[in-house]
Each structure stands twice: as C-alpha cells, then as structure tokens.
Design an enzyme around this catalytic site. Structure first.
Site, mmCIF file in Angstrom:
data_model
loop_
_atom_site.group_PDB
_atom_site.id
_atom_site.type_symbol
_atom_site.label_atom_id
_atom_site.label_comp_id
_atom_site.label_asym_id
_atom_site.label_seq_id
_atom_site.Cartn_x
_atom_site.Cartn_y
_atom_site.Cartn_z
ATOM 1 N N SER A 7 -16.246 -60.241 -10.749
ATOM 2 C CA SER A 7 -17.282 -59.096 -10.763
ATOM 3 C C SER A 7 -18.702 -59.618 -10.576
ATOM 4 C CB SER A 7 -16.932 -58.240 -11.984
ATOM 5 O OG SER A 7 -18.208 -57.378 -11.973
ATOM 6 N N HIS A 32 -15.324 -58.471 -6.410
ATOM 7 C CA HIS A 32 -15.169 -57.085 -7.031
ATOM 8 C C HIS A 32 -16.578 -56.467 -7.125
ATOM 9 C CE1 HIS A 32 -13.338 -54.198 -9.682
ATOM 10 N NE2 HIS A 32 -14.261 -54.134 -10.449
ATOM 11 N N ASP A 34 -18.985 -53.281 -8.417
ATOM 12 C CA ASP A 34 -18.898 -52.416 -9.525
ATOM 13 C C ASP A 34 -20.056 -51.192 -9.164
ATOM 14 O OD1 ASP A 34 -16.881 -52.768 -11.320
ATOM 15 O OD2 ASP A 34 -17.827 -54.659 -11.824
ATOM 16 N N MET A 36 -21.832 -47.779 -10.102
ATOM 17 C CA MET A 36 -22.044 -46.875 -11.411
ATOM 18 C C MET A 36 -23.239 -45.926 -10.891
ATOM 19 S SD MET A 36 -22.052 -49.804 -14.256
ATOM 20 C CE MET A 36 -20.695 -51.038 -14.291
ATOM 21 N N HIS A 65 -15.356 -50.785 -6.544
ATOM 22 C CA HIS A 65 -14.989 -50.032 -7.854
ATOM 23 C C HIS A 65 -16.008 -49.030 -7.979
ATOM 24 C CE1 HIS A 65 -13.873 -50.080 -12.350
ATOM 25 N NE2 HIS A 65 -13.677 -48.852 -11.858
ATOM 26 N N MET A 67 -17.519 -46.051 -10.103
ATOM 27 C CA MET A 67 -17.508 -45.356 -11.203
ATOM 28 C C MET A 67 -18.594 -44.357 -10.951
ATOM 29 S SD MET A 67 -17.212 -48.904 -13.511
ATOM 30 C CE MET A 67 -17.620 -49.828 -12.293
ATOM 31 N N MET A 136 -8.385 -50.088 -16.451
ATOM 32 C CA MET A 136 -9.615 -50.386 -17.224
ATOM 33 C C MET A 136 -9.274 -50.688 -18.710
ATOM 34 S SD MET A 136 -11.926 -49.753 -15.166
ATOM 35 C CE MET A 136 -13.175 -50.829 -16.330
ATOM 36 N N GLY A 144 -18.995 -57.788 -20.027
ATOM 37 C CA GLY A 144 -19.069 -58.367 -21.242
ATOM 38 C C GLY A 144 -18.697 -57.819 -22.618
ATOM 39 N N ASP A 174 -9.226 -54.707 -15.416
ATOM 40 C CA ASP A 174 -10.760 -54.861 -15.151
ATOM 41 C C ASP A 174 -11.585 -54.583 -16.506
ATOM 42 O OD1 ASP A 174 -13.064 -55.098 -14.420
ATOM 43 O OD2 ASP A 174 -13.188 -52.996 -13.210
ATOM 44 N N GLY A 175 -12.035 -55.527 -17.007
ATOM 45 C CA GLY A 175 -12.917 -55.827 -18.417
ATOM 46 C C GLY A 175 -12.355 -56.698 -19.218
HETATM 47 C C1 DX5 Z 1 -16.872 -52.535 -16.399
HETATM 48 C C2 DX5 Z 1 -16.717 -53.166 -14.798
HETATM 49 C C3 DX5 Z 1 -16.277 -54.414 -14.815
HETATM 50 C C4 DX5 Z 1 -16.887 -55.379 -15.530
HETATM 51 C C5 DX5 Z 1 -15.984 -56.470 -15.935
HETATM 52 O O1 DX5 Z 1 -17.375 -51.203 -16.056
HETATM 53 O O2 DX5 Z 1 -15.705 -52.173 -14.199
HETATM 54 O O3 DX5 Z 1 -15.568 -54.801 -13.473
HETATM 55 O O4 DX5 Z 1 -18.025 -55.905 -14.636
HETATM 56 O O5 DX5 Z 1 -16.963 -57.409 -16.702
HETATM 57 P P1 DX5 Z 1 -16.152 -58.435 -17.628
HETATM 58 O O6 DX5 Z 1 -15.390 -59.305 -17.000
HETATM 59 O O7 DX5 Z 1 -17.666 -59.128 -18.238
HETATM 60 O O8 DX5 Z 1 -15.678 -57.467 -18.761
HETATM 61 ZN ZN ZN Z 2 -15.028 -52.907 -12.220
#
Ligand code: DX5
Ligand code: ZN
Length: 215
Positions: A7, A32, A34, A36, A65, A67, A136, A144, A174-175
């Site tokens: 990510s 990946h 993200d 948001m 992805h 969100m 998720m 993190g 994911d996560g």
């Molecule tokens: C969370 C994201 C993830 C995130 C994963 O909202 O969708 O893709 O960046 O990060 P780590 O691997 O650090 O949990």
């Molecule tokens: Zn993600």
C-alpha cells in the site's frame, strides 16, 4: 501462490519515484492505492490525479481501493487514470450491483471491500459478479493499525462460499498484515496480502516483500 500488494499510503510522498522503482524491481505483484474522501472514512488521501502518476510509474497492476461515498460518480475518472482493479465498499453502496456493472462496463476488474463488522454472508448474491473481495482487517482510514484476529474466521467462511460456487474470486486482506501473521492469513485462504507499514517502515522493503511472498 498468493500475491503481495504494497500500500503506497505508507510510502515516502517526498520521494515516490524511488519507492515506485523499489516496488517495480521487487517481487511485489500489485500497487495498492488507497483513496479516502474524509467522509466515508475519517482521513483524506489522494484521488485520480495521483493514481495517474502511479500508473505512469509502473506496469504492475494498479489495485485502487475506494474508501469514498458515491463511488459511481468517480469510476470513469479512475478508469481514465489507469486503474486495473476498482474496489468499492459495500457499506457505501446501496446499489452495489449497479456499481459493479459500471466498473465492468468500463473494462476494469471489480472488487467489493467489507468493513470488519460486515459479515461475509452479505456478499452471497454479488460474489458471482465480482473479481475480488477486500476484507478489511482494520477499520479503514489509516495505515499502521493492528490486525483484527476475527478476520481469520471471515477468510475461512468466505473461502467456503467461493469454493462452493466454484468461483475464481480473489480474497484480499487489507490492514495490519505483518511478517508474523502472514502465514496464518494465507493458510486461512487469502490470495492477496496488502501491506503498508510492514513494507515501507522496514529496514529493507525489498527483502520484506520477498519474505511476505514466501509463506
Ligand atoms: C487502511 C488502508 C490500508 C492500509 C494498510 O484504511 O485501506 O490499505 O494502508 O496499511 P497497513 O498495512 O500499515 O495496515
Ligand atoms: Zn486499502
């Protein structure tokens, strides 16, 4: 063999070119990305413009992805930006089937993401129409965070649902994926591991990707 999707949220935004080059030369399978919106999740990251820069920086699959609320308003923009896979959240889509049809019509692979509280059984009647489920394993919004252990049960149940219908849908986690929990996630039935902090905050990201791939 499972896939690794680092990510870029955890990358160094002052030196993205170097991080993209590192990923290109590594065993990483996907980028990946993200997205948001500060509404569906309590954080804001980046939109199609930045996805387009990543697209130019790699030939690897760009796994986007979303969100965001109202993803249907932006599907075309992400197609133009170069997304290969577009994933929307079930919780943001009262007309999920329509969203999926739109993504497929735009010639992208379609994914559905589910938050930690959403049962995988909610996917039963959409599973045959999609390419990917993004489970998720943290509450979306930030990198993190710690892996929610209950996700392992969800992976197993979803694997059964997919196999029962003889589908090829991929399960992406994911996560909170780490070198410590990756083996149990893969053996529960995951196909794709997203990893942000584990890759980018490690001393040797290339080697970490290689190790994640080994399980
Ligand atoms: C969370 C994201 C993830 C995130 C994963 O909202 O969708 O893709 O960046 O990060 P780590 O691997 O650090 O949990
Ligand atoms: Zn993600």
């Amino acid at each position: 063999m499972h896939l690794i999707a680092p990510s870029l949220l955890s990358a160094n935004f002052l030196n993205l070119e170097a991080d993209c080059r590192m990923l290109n030369d590594s065993e990483a399978d996907w980028f990946h990305l993200d997205v948001m919106d500060g509404s569906f999740v309590p954080n804001i990251s980046f939109g199609p413009m930045i996805v387009e820069f990543f697209r130019k920086a790699t030939t690897k699959t760009c796994d986007v992805h979303l969100m965001i609320e109202n993803p249907g308003l932006y599907a075309e923009a992400f197609k133009k930006a170069g997304a290969d896979i577009l994933t929307v959240h079930i919780e943001a889509c009262p007309h999920l089937h329509r969203n999926i049809q739109q993504i497929k019509k735009l010639d992208m692979q379609a994914g559905v993401a589910v938050n930690p509280h959403t049962p995988v059984e909610a996917l039963k009647d959409i599973l045959a129409d999609i390419d990917l489920v993004c489970l998720m394993s943290v509450n979306p919004g930030f990198g993190g965070q710690s892996f929610i252990p209950h996700t392992l049960n969800k992976i197993k149940r979803l694997r059964e649902m997919i196999d029962e219908q003889s589908l090829k849908v991929k399960i992406e986690i994911d996560g909170g994926v780490t070198l410590e929990n990756a083996a149990s996630i893969v053996s529960a039935g995951a196909d794709v591991l997203v990893a942000g902090n584990t890759v980018f905050k490690s001393a040797d990201p290339t080697e970490t990707i290689r190790l994640l791939k080994q399980f």
